[in-house]
Design a protein around this motif. Structure first.
Motif, PDB file in Angstrom:
ATOM      1  N   VAL A   1       6.760   9.464   0.241  1.00  0.00           N
ATOM      2  CA  VAL A   1       5.750   8.946   1.176  1.00  0.00           C
ATOM      3  C   VAL A   1       4.349   9.143   0.597  1.00  0.00           C
ATOM      4  N   PHE A   2       4.088  10.331   0.026  1.00  0.00           N
ATOM      5  CA  PHE A   2       2.785  10.593  -0.586  1.00  0.00           C
ATOM      6  C   PHE A   2       2.500   9.581  -1.690  1.00  0.00           C
ATOM      7  N   CYS A   3       3.540   9.254  -2.471  1.00  0.00           N
ATOM      8  CA  CYS A   3       3.346   8.292  -3.569  1.00  0.00           C
ATOM      9  C   CYS A   3       2.934   6.923  -3.038  1.00  0.00           C
ATOM     10  N   THR A   4       3.523   6.506  -1.927  1.00  0.00           N
ATOM     11  CA  THR A   4       3.151   5.197  -1.367  1.00  0.00           C
ATOM     12  C   THR A   4       1.717   5.199  -0.875  1.00  0.00           C
ATOM     13  N   ILE A   5       1.230   6.368  -0.448  1.00  0.00           N
ATOM     14  CA  ILE A   5      -0.160   6.480   0.005  1.00  0.00           C
ATOM     15  C   ILE A   5      -1.111   6.436  -1.187  1.00  0.00           C
ATOM     16  N   ARG A   6      -0.740   7.111  -2.274  1.00  0.00           N
ATOM     17  CA  ARG A   6      -1.628   7.244  -3.419  1.00  0.00           C
ATOM     18  C   ARG A   6      -1.663   6.000  -4.301  1.00  0.00           C
ATOM     19  N   MET A   7      -0.548   5.268  -4.385  1.00  0.00           N
ATOM     20  CA  MET A   7      -0.443   4.142  -5.308  1.00  0.00           C
ATOM     21  C   MET A   7      -0.934   2.855  -4.658  1.00  0.00           C
ATOM     22  N   LYS A   8      -1.544   1.990  -5.438  1.00  0.00           N
ATOM     23  CA  LYS A   8      -2.101   0.744  -4.922  1.00  0.00           C
ATOM     24  C   LYS A   8      -1.179  -0.444  -5.148  1.00  0.00           C
ATOM     25  N   ASP A   9      -0.421  -0.419  -6.231  1.00  0.00           N
ATOM     26  CA  ASP A   9       0.400  -1.555  -6.630  1.00  0.00           C
ATOM     27  C   ASP A   9       1.763  -1.507  -5.943  1.00  0.00           C
TER      28      ASP A   9
END
Length: 266
Positions: free
Chosen positions: A174-182
């Protein structure tokens, strides 16, 4: 809100307030989004166990790898369809309380109803899928049944420990989806991160809502070790482990790490 207008915690706080707004303005819509989370989990579980079975028939051990890969798409569907998942809300609501964004009573109410309607959604989706052609007359040694029987045979300590790691992994995704833009990057990250917990067989209470219900309906209630007591024990202990991993290790810890305004923030 966090005084910084960018970064991890700022976006988490925005998500928390968005969830609160939906819950306050239309509880029915919130409940439906929680049910949808387990619809997508059940679909992911259904295709994963079928491909897992096919993989085992090709080569021993291949089924588990294929199962983990296909199951990982469940979180992709949940995230992109804006469904409400209880194990990620463990993190969100704990951060909400720690940062005084939502009063504890309301935060616990949001989490409770999310979990409840995750369960309801999983049961309904599993029942309907059990009527489909692929789930008619499954052999007693089918991948679905052996996987669930294995989960039910675990000790409480195993379930609790695995529950901790399962929700550390889910909330890391979930954190990765928040941090990543693409979008492509988000999907790839989610698949490979969720693959870890699915392949290692860690215990995720919401996923078990779906897998246990699907196994029950598809088998006519004949899965070895599937008693009311065993199912409830797994769900309760997995939930506690998931709370420690998602709410305390990830949610509370990262909220504390980012509480003071320093250069080292996420």
């Amino acid at each position: 809100m966090d005084t910084q207008n960018t970064g991890l915690m700022y976006n988490i706080e925005k998500s928390i307030l968005k969830k609160q707004s939906l819950y306050d303005n239309s509880k029915l819509r919130y409940f439906v989004r929680a049910m949808l989370a387990c619809l997508f989990l059940t679909l992911g579980t259904a295709v994963a166990v079928m491909i897992g079975q096919a993989g085992e028939e090709i080569a021993p051990g291949l089924g588990k790898m294929l199962y983990a890969f296909m199951f990982s798409w469940s979180l992709v569907m949940i995230i992109y369809m804006n469904a409400e998942l209880g194990t990620s809300n463990m993190m969100y609501m704990t951060v909400a309380i720690q940062r005084k964004l939502i009063k504890p009573k309301k935060a616990l109410s949001i989490l409770f109803y999310c979990l409840l309607f995750n369960l309801i959604g999983g049961i309904i989706a599993s029942l309907v899928i059990s009527f489909t052609y692929k789930f008619h007359a499954l052999p007693s040694d089918h991948y679905l049944f052996t996987a669930v029987a294995g989960k039910l045979a675990k000790t409480p300590l195993q379930i609790f420990s695995e529950g901790i790691f399962a929700n550390i992994i889910v909330n890391t995704a979930v954190f990765c989806t928040i941090r990543m833009k693409d979008d492509a990057g988000k999907i790839i990250a989610m698949i490979f991160i969720i693959f870890i917990f699915a392949y290692l067989g860690f215990e995720h209470v919401i996923a078990n809502f779906s897998s246990f219900s699907l196994a029950f309906f598809a088998s006519g209630g004949t899965v070895p070790g599937m008693t009311i007591g065993a199912v409830l024990l797994n769900w309760v202990v997995a939930l506690l482990g998931n709370y420690v991993g998602g709410a305390l290790v990830i949610g509370l810890l990262y909220s504390w790490l980012n509480k003071d305004q320093t250069e080292y923030v996420d």
